[in-house]
Motif scaffolding. Structure first.
Motif, PDB file in Angstrom:
ATOM      1  N   UNK A  70       0.832  -1.202   0.000  1.00 25.37           N
ATOM      2  CA  UNK A  70       0.000   0.000   0.000  1.00 25.37           C
ATOM      3  C   UNK A  70       0.864   1.248   0.000  1.00 25.37           C
ATOM      4  N   UNK A  71       0.503   2.190  -0.831  1.00 29.52           N
ATOM      5  CA  UNK A  71       1.272   3.427  -0.941  1.00 29.52           C
ATOM      6  C   UNK A  71       0.311   4.593  -0.704  1.00 29.52           C
ATOM      7  N   UNK A  72       0.613   5.406   0.286  1.00 29.52           N
ATOM      8  CA  UNK A  72      -0.260   6.540   0.587  1.00 29.52           C
ATOM      9  C   UNK A  72       0.000   7.686  -0.384  1.00 29.52           C
ATOM     10  N   UNK A  73      -0.880   8.642  -0.389  1.00 27.13           N
ATOM     11  CA  UNK A  73      -0.771   9.794  -1.292  1.00 27.13           C
ATOM     12  C   UNK A  73       0.527  10.550  -1.116  1.00 27.13           C
ATOM     13  N   UNK A  74       0.876  10.819   0.147  1.00 33.72           N
ATOM     14  CA  UNK A  74       2.111  11.544   0.471  1.00 33.72           C
ATOM     15  C   UNK A  74       3.331  10.847  -0.131  1.00 33.72           C
ATOM     16  N   UNK A  75       3.319   9.541   0.016  1.00 34.71           N
ATOM     17  CA  UNK A  75       4.435   8.722  -0.446  1.00 34.71           C
ATOM     18  C   UNK A  75       4.450   8.679  -1.975  1.00 34.71           C
ATOM     19  N   UNK A  76       3.266   8.518  -2.533  1.00 32.99           N
ATOM     20  CA  UNK A  76       3.158   8.359  -3.973  1.00 32.99           C
ATOM     21  C   UNK A  76       3.687   9.580  -4.717  1.00 32.99           C
ATOM     22  N   UNK A  77       3.397  10.758  -4.168  1.00 31.41           N
ATOM     23  CA  UNK A  77       3.817  11.983  -4.847  1.00 31.41           C
ATOM     24  C   UNK A  77       5.180  12.475  -4.389  1.00 31.41           C
ATOM     25  N   UNK A  78       5.769  11.803  -3.401  1.00 30.13           N
ATOM     26  CA  UNK A  78       7.110  12.170  -2.966  1.00 30.13           C
ATOM     27  C   UNK A  78       8.132  11.841  -4.049  1.00 30.13           C
ATOM     28  N   UNK A  79       9.273  12.543  -4.032  1.00 30.56           N
ATOM     29  CA  UNK A  79      10.275  12.358  -5.088  1.00 30.56           C
ATOM     30  C   UNK A  79      10.986  11.022  -5.009  1.00 30.56           C
ATOM     31  N   UNK A  80      11.040  10.456  -3.801  1.00 23.58           N
ATOM     32  CA  UNK A  80      11.953   9.326  -3.619  1.00 23.58           C
ATOM     33  C   UNK A  80      11.352   7.968  -3.971  1.00 23.58           C
ATOM     34  N   UNK A  81      10.037   7.896  -4.198  1.00 18.36           N
ATOM     35  CA  UNK A  81       9.434   6.566  -4.344  1.00 18.36           C
ATOM     36  C   UNK A  81       9.925   5.756  -5.556  1.00 18.36           C
ATOM     37  N   UNK A  82      10.007   6.337  -6.759  1.00 18.60           N
ATOM     38  CA  UNK A  82      10.469   5.513  -7.888  1.00 18.60           C
ATOM     39  C   UNK A  82      11.846   4.907  -7.629  1.00 18.60           C
ATOM     40  N   UNK A  83      12.727   5.703  -7.042  1.00 15.42           N
ATOM     41  CA  UNK A  83      14.052   5.202  -6.747  1.00 15.42           C
ATOM     42  C   UNK A  83      14.029   4.124  -5.672  1.00 15.42           C
ATOM     43  N   UNK A  84      13.205   4.351  -4.646  1.00 14.21           N
ATOM     44  CA  UNK A  84      13.088   3.360  -3.567  1.00 14.21           C
ATOM     45  C   UNK A  84      12.562   2.033  -4.118  1.00 14.21           C
ATOM     46  N   UNK A  85      11.641   2.107  -5.061  1.00 16.22           N
ATOM     47  CA  UNK A  85      11.095   0.898  -5.675  1.00 16.22           C
ATOM     48  C   UNK A  85      12.183   0.170  -6.463  1.00 16.22           C
ATOM     49  N   UNK A  86      12.922   0.926  -7.273  1.00 22.49           N
ATOM     50  CA  UNK A  86      14.017   0.306  -8.046  1.00 22.49           C
ATOM     51  C   UNK A  86      15.042  -0.342  -7.134  1.00 22.49           C
ATOM     52  N   UNK A  87      15.425   0.379  -6.065  1.00 19.85           N
ATOM     53  CA  UNK A  87      16.413  -0.142  -5.106  1.00 19.85           C
ATOM     54  C   UNK A  87      15.933  -1.443  -4.461  1.00 19.85           C
ATOM     55  N   UNK A  88      14.679  -1.447  -4.037  1.00 24.44           N
ATOM     56  CA  UNK A  88      14.154  -2.635  -3.342  1.00 24.44           C
ATOM     57  C   UNK A  88      14.131  -3.836  -4.289  1.00 24.44           C
ATOM     58  N   UNK A  89      13.729  -3.619  -5.523  1.00 20.42           N
ATOM     59  CA  UNK A  89      13.695  -4.720  -6.498  1.00 20.42           C
ATOM     60  C   UNK A  89      15.103  -5.248  -6.761  1.00 20.42           C
ATOM     61  N   UNK A  90      16.039  -4.309  -6.955  1.00 17.93           N
ATOM     62  CA  UNK A  90      17.414  -4.714  -7.277  1.00 17.93           C
ATOM     63  C   UNK A  90      18.046  -5.444  -6.106  1.00 17.93           C
ATOM     64  N   UNK A  91      17.892  -4.886  -4.926  1.00 22.87           N
ATOM     65  CA  UNK A  91      18.532  -5.475  -3.759  1.00 22.87           C
ATOM     66  C   UNK A  91      18.061  -6.903  -3.511  1.00 22.87           C
ATOM     67  N   UNK A  92      16.787  -7.155  -3.776  1.00 21.76           N
ATOM     68  CA  UNK A  92      16.251  -8.487  -3.499  1.00 21.76           C
ATOM     69  C   UNK A  92      16.092  -9.324  -4.768  1.00 21.76           C
ATOM     70  N   UNK A  93      16.651  -8.829  -5.855  1.00 19.34           N
ATOM     71  CA  UNK A  93      16.631  -9.536  -7.144  1.00 19.34           C
ATOM     72  C   UNK A  93      15.233 -10.021  -7.524  1.00 19.34           C
ATOM     73  N   UNK A  94      14.300  -9.104  -7.427  1.00 17.97           N
ATOM     74  CA  UNK A  94      12.917  -9.445  -7.781  1.00 17.97           C
ATOM     75  C   UNK A  94      12.594  -8.886  -9.158  1.00 17.97           C
TER      76      UNK A  94
END
Ligand code: C2E
Ligand code: CA
Ligand code: CA
Ligand code: CA
Length: 277
Positions: free
Chosen positions: A116-140
């Motif tokens: 679940x992603x809240x509005x604040x989080x969704x429109x924050x600048x860091x989310x796309x990068x955080x998503x990429x990092x999490x996928x890469x780190x866990x090889x998903x």
């Protein structure tokens, strides 16, 4: 005013209402909660309506407050959004859910995980990068992760919403529109967005067995979702009686207490083994 029998009330200004004091108290505790590892994710299965194959899980945040016990997300998420704490919290949720998804994959269970992603989080600048990092780190693979955003986030969002949705499509994660039916999306609006899934709000699903109007609403949302080429998930499936109705309506996926409550990872792993075995 001692709100909940704890001793954190030294900051109260005179004249502060009990509700404001309670809020401040909770806010202070929330700041510490991440550092003290008081959060936990529970996971609830999402199944194919016809085959009952478990396709994925939704991660749901739990806060074990040291004095008050379990505090439900509806009580602390709004506060976290107002204070900006939702961002570090959301980053933790993303990392933890992806780590768990990777663990299930190692066990041969290829489940997708919805976060679940809240509005604040969704429109924050860091989310796309955080998503990429999490996928890469866990090889998903990106399609193993679904972001759930609510209809109201989408409707009240800023003008760059389409650009932001496209960022996530480019990464390759799935997008799901949560609490559908509680806002006022127009069809033309929905059609513009690169969404994969609609989740019918549980308020319609819960009573569809007994309430003809809710049944009509649920059926209409399912037909509409299909008209837009979206997969439709019914949440709040609480009883066996829901299943023939949802199958008849062509609903793609189901989630609810009838199958399992949200459970800690280890408990859900046991549930998965028993359910499959
Ligand atoms: P949601 O995303 O709509 O999540 C579904 C809620 O319905 C969950 O409540 C789940 O426990 C509950 N539920 C599942 N099956 C049934 C059922 O058969 N019957 C009924 N009556 N309820 C069912 P929960 O876990 O208390 O979460 C409440 C809300 O808090 C979520 O609603 C979501 O909006 C928010 N939330 C939870 N975790 C997170 C998170 O990590 N980040 C953000 N931003 N929000 C979260
Ligand atoms: Ca959700
Ligand atoms: Ca929902
Ligand atoms: Ca909700």
């Amino acid at each position: 005013a001692k709100a909940h029998g704890s001793n954190h009330h030294q900051f109260h200004e005179p004249g502060m209402t009990a509700a404001a004091a309670e809020r401040l108290h909770l806010e202070n505790d929330l700041r510490e909660a991440l550092r003290r590892a008081e959060f936990e994710l529970h996971y609830q299965p999402i199944l194919d309506t016809r085959s009952l194959q478990v396709l994925g899980v939704e991660a749901l945040l739990r806060w074990h407050h040291p004095e008050e016990g379990m505090i439900p997300p509806d009580r602390f998420i709004p506060l976290a959004e107002e204070t900006g704490l939702i961002r570090p919290m959301g980053a933790w949720v993303l990392q933890t859910a992806c780590a768990q998804a990777a663990r299930w994959r190692e066990l041969g269970m290829a489940l997708s995980v919805s976060v679940n992603v809240s509005g604040e989080q969704f429109f924050g600048d860091e989310l796309p990068r955080a998503v990429r990092d999490a996928l890469a780190r866990h090889r998903l693979p990106p399609e193993a992760l679904t972001l759930e955003i609510t209809e109201s986030t989408l409707m009240h969002g800023s003008l760059n919403i389409e650009a932001r949705l496209d960022d996530f499509k480019a990464i390759g994660v799935r997008l799901s529109l949560d609490d559908f039916g509680t806002g006022y999306s127009s069809l033309s609006y929905l059609k513009r967005f690169p969404i994969d899934t609609l989740k019918i709000d549980k308020s319609f699903v819960r009573d569809m067995v007994t309430d003809e109007h809710d049944r009509t609403l649920a059926n209409t949302v399912i037909a509409m979702g299909h008209g837009l080429s979206l997969a439709v998930v019914a949440e709040g499936v609480e009883s066996a009686e829901h299943m023939p109705l949802l199958r008849q309506a062509g609903c793609d996926r189901v989630q609810g207490y009838h199958f399992s409550r949200p459970l800690p990872a280890r408990k859900l792993t046991e549930w998965l083994r028993a359910f499959r075995g």
